[in-house]
Each structure stands twice: as structure tokens, then as C-alpha cells.
Design a protein around this motif. Structure first.
Motif, PDB file in Angstrom:
ATOM      1  N   THR A  33       0.814  -1.230   0.000  1.00 27.08           N
ATOM      2  CA  THR A  33       0.000   0.000   0.000  1.00 27.08           C
ATOM      3  C   THR A  33       0.843   1.274   0.000  1.00 27.08           C
ATOM      4  O   THR A  33       0.328   2.361   0.283  1.00 27.08           O
ATOM      5  N   GLY A  34       2.131   1.136  -0.321  1.00 26.16           N
ATOM      6  CA  GLY A  34       2.967   2.329  -0.413  1.00 26.16           C
ATOM      7  C   GLY A  34       3.582   2.781   0.885  1.00 26.16           C
ATOM      8  O   GLY A  34       4.131   3.882   0.978  1.00 26.16           O
ATOM      9  N   GLY A  35       3.539   1.919   1.910  1.00 23.84           N
ATOM     10  CA  GLY A  35       4.196   2.230   3.181  1.00 23.84           C
ATOM     11  C   GLY A  35       5.608   1.680   3.192  1.00 23.84           C
ATOM     12  O   GLY A  35       6.241   1.536   2.148  1.00 23.84           O
ATOM     13  N   ILE A  36       6.081   1.320   4.376  1.00 19.62           N
ATOM     14  CA  ILE A  36       7.459   0.846   4.494  1.00 19.62           C
ATOM     15  C   ILE A  36       7.543  -0.187   5.610  1.00 19.62           C
ATOM     16  O   ILE A  36       6.766  -0.157   6.567  1.00 19.62           O
ATOM     17  N   VAL A  37       8.505  -1.112   5.460  1.00 17.38           N
ATOM     18  CA  VAL A  37       8.887  -2.030   6.531  1.00 17.38           C
ATOM     19  C   VAL A  37      10.337  -1.707   6.856  1.00 17.38           C
ATOM     20  O   VAL A  37      11.197  -1.750   5.979  1.00 17.38           O
ATOM     21  N   SER A  38      10.609  -1.352   8.104  1.00 18.60           N
ATOM     22  CA  SER A  38      11.967  -0.913   8.456  1.00 18.60           C
ATOM     23  C   SER A  38      12.133  -0.888   9.961  1.00 18.60           C
ATOM     24  O   SER A  38      11.272  -1.368  10.703  1.00 18.60           O
ATOM     25  N   ASP A  39      13.250  -0.292  10.416  1.00 14.56           N
ATOM     26  CA  ASP A  39      13.444  -0.101  11.851  1.00 14.56           C
ATOM     27  C   ASP A  39      12.703   1.161  12.296  1.00 14.56           C
ATOM     28  O   ASP A  39      12.131   1.884  11.485  1.00 14.56           O
ATOM     29  N   SER A  40      12.715   1.436  13.590  1.00 13.57           N
ATOM     30  CA  SER A  40      11.826   2.460  14.148  1.00 13.57           C
ATOM     31  C   SER A  40      12.113   3.866  13.624  1.00 13.57           C
ATOM     32  O   SER A  40      11.182   4.622  13.317  1.00 13.57           O
ATOM     33  N   LEU A  41      13.380   4.235  13.500  1.00 11.13           N
ATOM     34  CA  LEU A  41      13.685   5.591  13.062  1.00 11.13           C
ATOM     35  C   LEU A  41      13.339   5.783  11.592  1.00 11.13           C
ATOM     36  O   LEU A  41      12.798   6.818  11.196  1.00 11.13           O
ATOM     37  N   GLU A  42      13.609   4.774  10.770  1.00 13.65           N
ATOM     38  CA  GLU A  42      13.268   4.892   9.347  1.00 13.65           C
ATOM     39  C   GLU A  42      11.760   4.921   9.147  1.00 13.65           C
ATOM     40  O   GLU A  42      11.257   5.581   8.232  1.00 13.65           O
ATOM     41  N   MET A  43      11.012   4.199   9.991  1.00  9.48           N
ATOM     42  CA  MET A  43       9.549   4.279   9.941  1.00  9.48           C
ATOM     43  C   MET A  43       9.101   5.720  10.159  1.00  9.48           C
ATOM     44  O   MET A  43       8.257   6.253   9.432  1.00  9.48           O
ATOM     45  N   ALA A  44       9.687   6.360  11.170  1.00  9.85           N
ATOM     46  CA  ALA A  44       9.323   7.740  11.498  1.00  9.85           C
ATOM     47  C   ALA A  44       9.734   8.709  10.393  1.00  9.85           C
ATOM     48  O   ALA A  44       8.983   9.630  10.043  1.00  9.85           O
ATOM     49  N   ARG A  45      10.917   8.508   9.835  1.00 12.88           N
ATOM     50  CA  ARG A  45      11.387   9.389   8.755  1.00 12.88           C
ATOM     51  C   ARG A  45      10.528   9.238   7.504  1.00 12.88           C
ATOM     52  O   ARG A  45      10.245  10.209   6.813  1.00 12.88           O
ATOM     53  N   PHE A  46      10.116   8.016   7.222  1.00 19.29           N
ATOM     54  CA  PHE A  46       9.238   7.785   6.077  1.00 19.29           C
ATOM     55  C   PHE A  46       7.923   8.533   6.275  1.00 19.29           C
ATOM     56  O   PHE A  46       7.437   9.200   5.352  1.00 19.29           O
ATOM     57  N   GLY A  47       7.357   8.420   7.477  1.00 18.25           N
ATOM     58  CA  GLY A  47       6.118   9.131   7.771  1.00 18.25           C
ATOM     59  C   GLY A  47       6.267  10.634   7.635  1.00 18.25           C
ATOM     60  O   GLY A  47       5.375  11.334   7.130  1.00 18.25           O
ATOM     61  N   GLN A  48       7.415  11.133   8.060  1.00 17.31           N
ATOM     62  CA  GLN A  48       7.697  12.568   7.976  1.00 17.31           C
ATOM     63  C   GLN A  48       7.749  13.043   6.527  1.00 17.31           C
ATOM     64  O   GLN A  48       7.263  14.128   6.195  1.00 17.31           O
ATOM     65  N   ASN A  49       8.311  12.217   5.651  1.00 19.78           N
ATOM     66  CA  ASN A  49       8.568  12.646   4.274  1.00 19.78           C
ATOM     67  C   ASN A  49       7.470  12.284   3.281  1.00 19.78           C
ATOM     68  O   ASN A  49       7.533  12.687   2.126  1.00 19.78           O
ATOM     69  N   CYS A  50       6.464  11.530   3.712  1.00 15.02           N
ATOM     70  CA  CYS A  50       5.396  11.149   2.783  1.00 15.02           C
ATOM     71  C   CYS A  50       4.262  12.174   2.845  1.00 15.02           C
ATOM     72  O   CYS A  50       4.224  13.043   3.711  1.00 15.02           O
ATOM     73  N   ASP A  51       3.316  12.055   1.920  1.00 11.49           N
ATOM     74  CA  ASP A  51       2.222  13.028   1.809  1.00 11.49           C
ATOM     75  C   ASP A  51       0.990  12.660   2.621  1.00 11.49           C
ATOM     76  O   ASP A  51      -0.019  13.358   2.566  1.00 11.49           O
ATOM     77  N   ALA A  52       1.042  11.569   3.345  1.00  7.22           N
ATOM     78  CA  ALA A  52      -0.128  11.116   4.107  1.00  7.22           C
ATOM     79  C   ALA A  52      -0.464  12.085   5.240  1.00  7.22           C
ATOM     80  O   ALA A  52       0.420  12.721   5.818  1.00  7.22           O
TER      81      ALA A  52
END
Length: 314
Positions: A33-52
């Protein structure tokens, strides 16, 4: 259920970010669905940089808090607000603040597996992948360090850097279970195997490793190394991603229990196991389990995390 979840993610402009230790169906859904599987900091960075507008965290509470710290303007939901972490629980802010106040001459470096309040009290937040680099940098600049919460990761970093470190005595309930003697016995049965160990494990286990590293580093080792068999000393949720990146390789769980136990390896976090598709659907339908952090705490914690992000981008 998956069809419903996908529809709701689109309708609500929400993104699912999942940790390597949650179930495979949640990991697959995050990627599909266009999300990410990663460690905790990368999860947060992905959320920060996406348009959701909404970030849904499949993991544990501190991961939701980290996502909220980096995206204060977004709504952040966790699948189960009771899903926590022994490292977080072992480091309550009141006791930790007293510890810091008693040692004002030390730089406070905390691992990402901590509450927003503990991160706010720190000078630096680090991950298992960046801890060595940051502590080495501080040590070379003459700094003494107060480290929290994981004593095993702290000891590993201390041994590698010779830094002057005062260690908080927390531990991960999963990684602390690994047994060096049983791991040695398993290696005898599989002499061709490469031993992969997360540095939250006890020192005797770390000393047996061919590779010591973060979740991401261990996944990359399975993908990139020539060995065909790996003994893995971390949460067994990671096997899902390892099988995806290296489907032909054999993965063995490092032993956590001694003779007479119900299982040879019980290496799975009970709080990670609280995440499920049913809870994800419920969160999307109700908007429950929203992470809220007071502004002052969030800003101070963001400063500590940003130090790491700036440092690792140099």
C-alpha cells in the motif's frame, strides 16, 4: 479484511509503516500500500517525508511516539496502545532524570527504544546502527557519556570505542534470553553457518557472532554474504523479510531456552505480537489509539533526534 483496509487507507490518506518484528501479513500490507517495513527511526522518517495525513504504526508505542515527534502536524495511530517495550518500561522518566541530574558532566545518549520524555531529556538519540559512530565521535571530542537504557548495547559500544560510559541497567526481554552455550552447541551442528547477532544480546552471545548489527544490517548480511545457512539471534519476526531478500538461504533461530524448556527458541516480542490485521482495521474505522505528546516534550525530543539525523547525513 485486507480489501477493506486498503480502501480505508486510501480514503483517509493514511500510510501504514511496519517494523520488521510484526507479523508477515502486516509487513506485506505496508509494502503493498505504499508504506514501508523498516526499523523504528526509518519508519518515522518515512512518515515525515510522505504526503499522508495519518501515519499508522504497526510496532510498539515508542515507535508511534517517534513518528509523532518527527511529524507533529500529522495524526499518528498505533494498533494497540498497550504494546510497549521492556527497554522503554525499564527507563521511567522520573528515575532517569534523577540519574542524569546526578551526573551533569556527562552527555546523555539514549537508544531509540525509549519514551518521548526520555528522548527529550537526552542530548542525543541513537539507533543500534548509529550508536558506535556517535559515541566514537563524542569520545574523540573528550566527552564522558551517560547511556540508556540497554546495558548490553551500551557494553558493546563501550568495548568497541573505549569511551567513558555510565550505563543504565535496562535490557530487552527478547534479546536477553539468547544463550551462549546453546548457541555454541548449535554452531557445532551447523559449522557452515554464519551467526548473526543483534547487539542488544548478552556479551557472551555477541562474542560468538560473525556479524553484529542492527535489524537492517542483519537482513543485508543474509542477502549479501556467501554463506547459505544463518543462525539468527534477534526477534524471529525478522525472518519474514530475510526470506524475501534471500529465499534460497536457510535460517535457524538462535536458542533462547535451556534443556527441558517448551521451546528451543522463543525469540518473539509479546508486544509486537499484539499487532494484527483486525486491530489495524479497527484503528482505521475508529481513529482510536492516537499518539499525543505535549509540545515542549516533542520539541526537545525532536532536537535530540535531529542531532543524529544531521550527524549521519554528513
Amino acid at each position: 479484511m485486507i480489501t477493506q483496509i486498503k480502501q480505508l487507507l486510501k480514503q483517509k490518506n493514511a500510510v501504514l509503516v511496519a517494523h520488521y518484528y510484526v507479523s508477515g501479513d502486516l509487513q506485506d500490507l505496508a509494502q503493498e500500500t505504499g508504506g514501508i517495513v523498516s526499523d523504528s527511526l526509518e519508519m518515522a522518517r518515512f512518515g515525515q517525508n510522505c504526503d499522508a495525513d495519518t501515519i499508522i504504526v504497526a510496532g510498539v508505542k515508542f515507535m508511534g511516539e517517534t513518528a509523532k515527534i518527527l511529524s507533529p502536524e500529522k495524526r499518528v495511530l498505533v494498533l494497540d496502545e498497550q504494546a510497549t517495550c521492556s527497554l522503554d518500561e525499564d527507563c521511567p522518566i522520573e528515575e532517569f532524570s534523577k540519574f542524569c541530574d546526578a551526573h551533569p558532566d556527562r552527555k546523555v545518549v539514549v537508544y531509540a527504544n525509549t519514551s518521548a520524555a526520555v528522548k527529550a531529556r537526552a542530548d542525543w538519540v541513537v539507533t543500534s546502527g548509529s550508536a558506535l559512530t556517535v559515541v566514537k565521535h563524542l569520545h574523540e571530542n573528550g566527552e564522558k557519556i551517560l547511556w540508556a537504557p540497554d546495558k548490553h548495547l551500551g557494553r558493546y559500544v563501550q568495548n568497541k570505542t573505549d569511551a567513558d560510559m555510565l550505563l543504565w541497567q535496562g535490557a530487552c526481554v527478547v534479546h536477553e534470553r539468547f544463550k551462549a552455550d546453546a548457541l555454541s552447541a548449535l554452531k557445532v551442528k551447523h559449522p557452515e553457518a554464519c551467526i548473526l547477532v543483534h547487539p542488544e544480546s548478552p556479551q557472551a552471545v555477541v562474542e560468538l557472532a560473525d556479524v553484529v548489527g542492527s535489524t537492517t544490517a542483519l537482513i543485508n548480511a543474509v542477502k549479501d554474504r556467501d554463506e547459505q545457512t544463518f543462525i539468527v539471534a534477534t526477534d524471529n519476526g525478522i525472518f519474514h523479510k530475510m526470506h524475501q531478500v534471500a529465499p534460497s538461504k536457510t535460517l535457524l533461530e538462535a536458542p533462547t531456552m535451556g534443556e527441558g524448556a517448551d521451546c528451543e527458541s522463543c525469540a518473539h516480542c509479546e508486544w509486537m505480537a499484539m499487532n494484527s490485521l483486525e486491530k489495524l482495521l479497527s484503528v482505521l474505522q475508529t481513529g482510536e489509539n492516537e499518539i499525543k505528546i505535549d509540545k515542549n516534550t516533542s520539541q526537545q525530543a525532536q532536537h535530540s533526534i535531529q542531532k543524529l539525523l544531521d550527524f549521519t547525513e554528513k
